[in-house]
Design a protein around this motif. Sequence first.
Motif, PDB file in Angstrom:
ATOM      1  N   ASN A 148       0.820  -1.228   0.000  1.00 32.12           N
ATOM      2  CA  ASN A 148       0.000   0.000   0.000  1.00 32.12           C
ATOM      3  C   ASN A 148       0.844   1.265   0.000  1.00 32.12           C
ATOM      4  OD1 ASN A 148      -2.486  -1.371   0.071  1.00 32.12           O
ATOM      5  ND2 ASN A 148      -2.208  -1.774   2.262  1.00 32.12           N
ATOM      6  N   ASP A 149       2.166   1.104  -0.131  1.00 26.95           N
ATOM      7  CA  ASP A 149       3.076   2.253  -0.152  1.00 26.95           C
ATOM      8  C   ASP A 149       2.910   2.997  -1.481  1.00 26.95           C
ATOM      9  OD1 ASP A 149       5.162   4.034  -0.086  1.00 26.95           O
ATOM     10  OD2 ASP A 149       6.691   2.572   0.485  1.00 26.95           O
ATOM     11  N   GLU A 150       2.774   4.315  -1.410  1.00 29.67           N
ATOM     12  CA  GLU A 150       2.561   5.089  -2.636  1.00 29.67           C
ATOM     13  C   GLU A 150       3.849   5.624  -3.253  1.00 29.67           C
ATOM     14  OE1 GLU A 150      -0.423   8.066  -2.225  1.00 29.67           O
ATOM     15  OE2 GLU A 150      -1.966   6.656  -1.558  1.00 29.67           O
ATOM     16  N   TRP A 493      -3.399   2.079 -10.256  1.00 24.75           N
ATOM     17  CA  TRP A 493      -3.485   3.278  -9.401  1.00 24.75           C
ATOM     18  C   TRP A 493      -3.348   4.547 -10.240  1.00 24.75           C
ATOM     19  CZ3 TRP A 493       0.767   6.215 -10.260  1.00 24.75           C
ATOM     20  CH2 TRP A 493       1.906   5.554 -10.705  1.00 24.75           C
TER      21      TRP A 493
END
Length: 494
Positions: A148-150, A493
């Motif tokens: 979930n790291d952007e 994303w």
Amino acid sequence: MGELNKLGLAEARDALRAGDVTSVELTDACLGAIDEAGALNAFVHNTPDIARHQAAAADTRIKAGDAPAMCGLPIGIKDLFCTKGVPSQAGSRILEGFLPEYESTVSGNLLDAGAVMLGKLNMDEFAMGSSNETSVYGNAINPWRRGNDEAALTPGGSSGGSASAVAADLCLAATGTDTGGSIRQPAAFTGITGIKPTYGRCSRWGIVAFASSLDQAGPMTKSVRDAAIMLEAMCSHDPKDSTSADLPVPNFEAMLTGDIKGKKIGIPAEYRMDGMPDEIETLWTQGREMLADAGAELVDISLPHTKYALPAYYVIAPAEASSNLARYDGVRYGHRAKLDQGDGITEMYEKTRAEGFGAEVQRRVMIGTYVLSAGFYDAYYNRARKVRTLIKKDFEDVFAQGIDAILTPATPSAAFGLGEAWDDPVQMYLNDVFTVTVNMAGLPGIAVPAGTDANGLPLGLQLIGRPWEEGDLLNTAYALEARAGFVAKPQKWW
């Protein structure tokens, strides 16, 4: 048929032949995906009008029943390939505004086969880089994320735009070039397949040169079968390239049987290095087990001069670059600096190159000029050439023992973050050493996605083959791919 841009070359070809879909529909699906993917910065020169015209022509050709395998399939072209009438900048400011009056042999072969060009793809400037952070267009972004790291991750380099575009389904496949790993490393970082053929198998004519004795074009695709289809279309003997091999090009796809029983696969001791992450060691072990399960015989081998490959590469490649890049002087094409009154031709060269070349290119040109200069030529350049001969002989000796292919990791880690400073020199060393030897020896090498790391990022394995035996190498990769069963895709994303 669902989202058409997610098809591979083989599936799309079969659908086109069956009349289930048209090339125009395929092309529009890809163009729509490209329009939505600006955040990836993969495509840098879009050619939708050209693409739609080529797609319509391909549909006519397919209906007539006279269509090669690549006919009607939408692909991306790395910005290093000269494409007639379409900007070809090699990711550099110094080639700003350059519109070639000719087509590179490789892209010409693909277009002759009916492939559809969607546009030009981002890359490190003059193919110098391993993370696509030296491009005049800005960074290309990996469609994969760490959980979930952007944080934005590198797609690898120099063919980062090609890798990102194929992994994100913006095109069905793309061309890449490989001087020290620039097809295989980005392929591993993005979970796709990339093959660098034997030096001389694909013509270098019309491809902007970095290091002429190392550069080689190859396909970046969604599967091994797709790589076989596209590679056959790219290869040809070319009298315009003195290093192009006058050898028949086999039907690589027909050689994909998956049967590798009795094949001898070498496992080089020198690739087991201090500091190698456990994930890579585990993946390599799993790869060995997969090939053994397919009936191959695993043999421990030695490539003793591997440790000298990287320093030798970083003498030879910059030396050739300094020679090749001398042509960019602001005289005939590309960027020219504004001159002050009284400036002569020397000032024009200096100012144009200072403005046109990025920092990494300038650094490599200076290193190359230094190692070629009087007094240092023998100490550096000639010595590196001798080391290269020894590296090539290591592989020749191993193949003479009956080894059919060599299995190694493709990269020492998964994709790293853009802008992350890598302070550990061992990590940087490992990042190139798995791929550089293959270019030094002129051999074919393929990266196949084989697993994921703890963060869910793709990891690849590399197979190195005998010279001119790409078909056999692809078949071994096909067997590995089948057992690895890698089907993961990045979550959208962008």
